[in-house]
Design an enzyme around this catalytic site. Sequence first.
Site, PDB file in Angstrom:
ATOM      1  CG  HIS A 180      -2.342   8.024  -8.117  1.00 44.82           C
ATOM      2  ND1 HIS A 180      -1.672   7.937  -6.919  1.00 44.82           N
ATOM      3  CD2 HIS A 180      -2.517   6.751  -8.542  1.00 44.82           C
ATOM      4  CE1 HIS A 180      -1.471   6.648  -6.633  1.00 44.82           C
ATOM      5  NE2 HIS A 180      -1.968   5.916  -7.602  1.00 44.82           N
ATOM      6  CB  CYS A 181       2.452  11.164  -7.547  1.00 41.49           C
ATOM      7  SG  CYS A 181       2.037  12.887  -7.234  1.00 41.49           S
ATOM      8  NE  ARG A 182       4.655  11.772  -0.473  1.00 42.76           N
ATOM      9  CZ  ARG A 182       4.491  12.904   0.206  1.00 42.76           C
ATOM     10  NH1 ARG A 182       3.541  13.030   1.093  1.00 42.76           N
ATOM     11  NH2 ARG A 182       5.301  13.933  -0.021  1.00 42.76           N
TER      12      ARG A 182
END
Length: 118
Positions: A80-82
């Site tokens: 996951h990232c932003r």
Amino acid sequence: TAPPSTSVVTYSQLKTMLSSQNIQLFDVRNPDEHLAGRIPQAVNIPLGILEESLKLSPEHFRQIFELKAPGKDDDNIVFHCRSGIRSSKALDIARQLGFNRARHYKGGYSEWAEEGAK
């Protein structure tokens, strides 16, 4: 490339995986973003060092990140990232290295924070 449905984890799937402790969640954002707010159990491996990190021997990986190295056949690897852009790139990197069952949480931390605030 795999069809999107098999590569994406939804918010509710993520919650279920976290509550059952059946997840290897990797946050590919920068360390400062990770420190500012994170999803529980997420381990920070910034996108810039992801490829070299996934190529480490299991022993070396454990030394650096203090957790078991992900296995090529593991079906509980989630990036996951932003907002899903970097995690999508992370998924491409992982798949090229043979982590064919890895997925990503497309909603990212921004969705996680939003849902948690509801």
